[in-house]
Scaffold this active site. Structure first.
Site, PDB file in Angstrom:
ATOM      1  N   SER A 247       0.821  -1.221   0.000  1.00 14.40           N
ATOM      2  CA  SER A 247       0.000   0.000   0.000  1.00 14.40           C
ATOM      3  C   SER A 247       0.854   1.270   0.000  1.00 14.40           C
ATOM      4  O   SER A 247       1.802   1.410   0.775  1.00 14.40           O
ATOM      5  CB  SER A 247      -0.927   0.013   1.217  1.00 14.40           C
ATOM      6  N   ARG A 248       0.465   2.191  -0.866  1.00  9.51           N
ATOM      7  CA  ARG A 248       1.164   3.480  -0.968  1.00  9.51           C
ATOM      8  C   ARG A 248       0.527   4.530  -0.057  1.00  9.51           C
ATOM      9  O   ARG A 248       0.985   5.676  -0.007  1.00  9.51           O
ATOM     10  CB  ARG A 248       1.085   3.996  -2.408  1.00  9.51           C
TER      11      ARG A 248
ATOM     12  N   THR B  24      -8.979  -1.282   2.380  1.00 14.44           N
ATOM     13  CA  THR B  24      -8.758  -1.731   1.016  1.00 14.44           C
ATOM     14  C   THR B  24      -9.138  -3.207   0.884  1.00 14.44           C
ATOM     15  O   THR B  24      -9.693  -3.804   1.813  1.00 14.44           O
ATOM     16  CB  THR B  24      -7.315  -1.386   0.558  1.00 14.44           C
TER      17      THR B  24
ATOM     18  N   LYS C 249     -13.705  -3.911   2.012  1.00 13.13           N
ATOM     19  CA  LYS C 249     -14.537  -2.714   1.856  1.00 13.13           C
ATOM     20  C   LYS C 249     -16.009  -2.983   2.200  1.00 13.13           C
ATOM     21  O   LYS C 249     -16.680  -2.110   2.749  1.00 13.13           O
ATOM     22  CB  LYS C 249     -14.409  -2.151   0.443  1.00 13.13           C
TER      23      LYS C 249
ATOM     24  N   ALA D  15     -18.474  -4.344 -13.832  1.00 16.08           N
ATOM     25  CA  ALA D  15     -19.646  -4.194 -12.961  1.00 16.08           C
ATOM     26  C   ALA D  15     -19.370  -4.805 -11.592  1.00 16.08           C
ATOM     27  O   ALA D  15     -20.289  -5.208 -10.894  1.00 16.08           O
ATOM     28  CB  ALA D  15     -20.868  -4.842 -13.610  1.00 16.08           C
TER      29      ALA D  15
ATOM     30  N   TYR E 148      -3.023   1.044 -11.983  1.00 18.25           N
ATOM     31  CA  TYR E 148      -1.846   1.829 -12.346  1.00 18.25           C
ATOM     32  C   TYR E 148      -0.598   0.952 -12.300  1.00 18.25           C
ATOM     33  O   TYR E 148      -0.617  -0.122 -11.707  1.00 18.25           O
ATOM     34  CB  TYR E 148      -1.687   3.039 -11.410  1.00 18.25           C
TER      35      TYR E 148
ATOM     36  N   GLY F  99      -4.655   4.761 -13.211  1.00 23.45           N
ATOM     37  CA  GLY F  99      -5.391   5.156 -12.015  1.00 23.45           C
ATOM     38  C   GLY F  99      -4.559   5.714 -10.868  1.00 23.45           C
ATOM     39  O   GLY F  99      -5.075   5.839  -9.752  1.00 23.45           O
TER      40      GLY F  99
HETATM   41  P1  ATR Z   1     -13.307  -5.299  -8.316  1.00 21.26           P
HETATM   42  O1  ATR Z   1     -13.662  -5.108  -6.879  1.00 21.26           O
HETATM   43  O2  ATR Z   1     -11.858  -5.037  -8.637  1.00 21.26           O
HETATM   44  O3  ATR Z   1     -14.245  -4.621  -9.246  1.00 21.26           O
HETATM   45  P2  ATR Z   1     -14.669  -7.771  -8.813  1.00 21.26           P
HETATM   46  O4  ATR Z   1     -15.811  -7.282  -7.991  1.00 21.26           O
HETATM   47  O5  ATR Z   1     -14.209  -9.188  -8.677  1.00 21.26           O
HETATM   48  O6  ATR Z   1     -13.391  -6.899  -8.537  1.00 21.26           O
HETATM   49  O7  ATR Z   1     -15.013  -7.464 -10.348  1.00 21.26           O
HETATM   50  C1  ATR Z   1     -14.111  -7.742 -11.373  1.00 21.26           C
HETATM   51  C2  ATR Z   1     -14.654  -7.130 -12.660  1.00 21.26           C
HETATM   52  O8  ATR Z   1     -13.718  -7.332 -13.713  1.00 21.26           O
HETATM   53  C3  ATR Z   1     -15.944  -7.758 -13.143  1.00 21.26           C
HETATM   54  O9  ATR Z   1     -16.700  -6.781 -13.832  1.00 21.26           O
HETATM   55  C4  ATR Z   1     -15.422  -8.842 -14.097  1.00 21.26           C
HETATM   56  O10 ATR Z   1     -16.371  -9.283 -15.046  1.00 21.26           O
HETATM   57  P3  ATR Z   1     -17.455 -10.432 -14.643  1.00 21.26           P
HETATM   58  O11 ATR Z   1     -18.479  -9.733 -13.788  1.00 21.26           O
HETATM   59  O12 ATR Z   1     -18.009 -10.911 -15.920  1.00 21.26           O
HETATM   60  O13 ATR Z   1     -16.671 -11.461 -13.883  1.00 21.26           O
HETATM   61  C5  ATR Z   1     -14.329  -8.086 -14.771  1.00 21.26           C
HETATM   62  N1  ATR Z   1     -13.256  -8.875 -15.397  1.00 21.26           N
HETATM   63  C6  ATR Z   1     -12.270  -9.565 -14.779  1.00 21.26           C
HETATM   64  N2  ATR Z   1     -11.435 -10.104 -15.680  1.00 21.26           N
HETATM   65  C7  ATR Z   1     -11.897  -9.752 -16.921  1.00 21.26           C
HETATM   66  C8  ATR Z   1     -11.465  -9.988 -18.256  1.00 21.26           C
HETATM   67  N3  ATR Z   1     -10.362 -10.703 -18.515  1.00 21.26           N
HETATM   68  N4  ATR Z   1     -12.174  -9.440 -19.258  1.00 21.26           N
HETATM   69  C9  ATR Z   1     -13.265  -8.705 -19.018  1.00 21.26           C
HETATM   70  N5  ATR Z   1     -13.727  -8.441 -17.777  1.00 21.26           N
HETATM   71  C10 ATR Z   1     -13.056  -8.959 -16.738  1.00 21.26           C
END
Ligand code: ATR
Length: 281
Positions: free
Chosen positions: A19-20, A66, A70, A131, A224, A246
């Site tokens: 963590s930064r 983090t 969360k 999403a 980032y 980011g």
């Molecule tokens: P975060 O808290 O970082 O948003 P998360 O809640 O696990 O982590 O969500 C990961 C997001 O990245 C989701 O939107 C996921 O798509 P799915 O809902 O279909 O799983 C998306 N994601 C992860 N790897 C991906 C990839 N290689 N291509 C496209 N979308 C990806």
């Protein structure tokens, strides 16, 4: 010897060594003439709540939260900002009048960084990819910033549709500006395209086909690193006029937390410049 009171702050997560946040908050404190001691705190699912309670019982001023806590932080708090409420997740905790308060500053951090880059989201057409938690955390601030259109696309389209449904239940008039779809649903011209997926972590771009950008456009990856991400490289080849990662959002969300706890909004620019130099060394 200093007579200023030391303000104790921390970031809690797992992992946390990377963590930064301590260096960012220490730099803000120096800038604002405050004495802040900001530490990293490692927790697991079983002792997260105990760590938070003990920290505030000992007079802790503010805590950042983090991955992966969360949602737990949100559940532990008794008072929630609108941003935290809609995200169902919190990255900023503090104690006020005996109550644990929670906010989510990620979205305000994003909007503030877009604005710093010359892309105030007001009246812009925005394509948000993803999403999950990261996407959810930025929806309300983007809508409040006055975007003209916000289309959420996701590999699993149902999750994007559920987010639109949730936002329009919160405020019905968001419906005219919100849309959902799968990753192929990219038709149209976009001023700002934001990658909120975790795809960059596996060195992939979430989008396999060209996106149409307007003449003054930005591709923004919430992740980032020392080099442009695969998403930034792909968008650059599709014609985005500017690409950013980011890091600015990281510093800006920290500035918003700092303001909540200490009542002053620090200047992010020098801190961001220093951090960028360290990261690209
Ligand atoms: P975060 O808290 O970082 O948003 P998360 O809640 O696990 O982590 O969500 C990961 C997001 O990245 C989701 O939107 C996921 O798509 P799915 O809902 O279909 O799983 C998306 N994601 C992860 N790897 C991906 C990839 N290689 N291509 C496209 N979308 C990806």
């Amino acid at each position: 010897m200093s007579f200023r009171t030391t303000l104790h702050c921390a970031v809690i997560g797992n992992p946390i060594a990377h963590s930064r946040s301590p260096e960012i908050h220490h730099a803000f404190a120096k800038q604002c003439g405050l004495k802040v001691q900001y530490e990293r705190m490692l927790a697991d699912n079983n002792d997260f709540a105990d760590h938070v309670r003990a920290f505030f019982a000992q007079g802790g001023k503010g805590m950042n939260v983090t991955v992966p806590f969360k949602e737990k932080a949100f559940a532990l708090a008794t008072q929630h900002s609108d941003q935290a409420q809609l995200a169902g997740a919190a990255n900023t905790l503090w104690m006020q009048d005996g109550q644990l308060h929670a906010c989510n500053t990620d979205g305000i951090g994003l909007v503030s960084d877009l604005t710093r880059l010359g892309f105030d989201p007001a009246n812009k057409r925005v394509l948000l990819i993803g999403a999950g938690g990261a996407a959810k955390g930025v929806l309300l601030p983007l809508l409040n910033a006055g975007v003209a259109q916000l289309r959420i696309i996701n590999r699993t389209a149902a999750k994007a549709e559920a987010l639109v449904e949730q936002m329009t239940q919160h405020q019905a008039d968001y419906a005219s500006r919100l849309e959902a779809g799968d990753l192929q649903h990219i038709a149209g011209q976009w001023d700002i395209v934001i990658n909120a997926t975790s795809s960059s972590l596996t060195q992939q771009s979430p989008i396999a086909q060209p996106i149409a950008f307007t003449a003054h456009s930005l591709a923004y990856d919430m992740v980032y690193g020392p080099k442009p991400t695969p998403f930034m490289e792909a968008c650059s080849s599709y014609g985005a006029s500017q690409c950013a990662d980011g890091l600015g959002m990281l510093v800006a969300q920290a500035a918003q937390s700092f303001q909540i706890w200490h009542g002053v909004l620090p200047d992010t620019t020098p801190v961001l410049n220093d951090l960028r130099q360290q990261i690209t060394l």
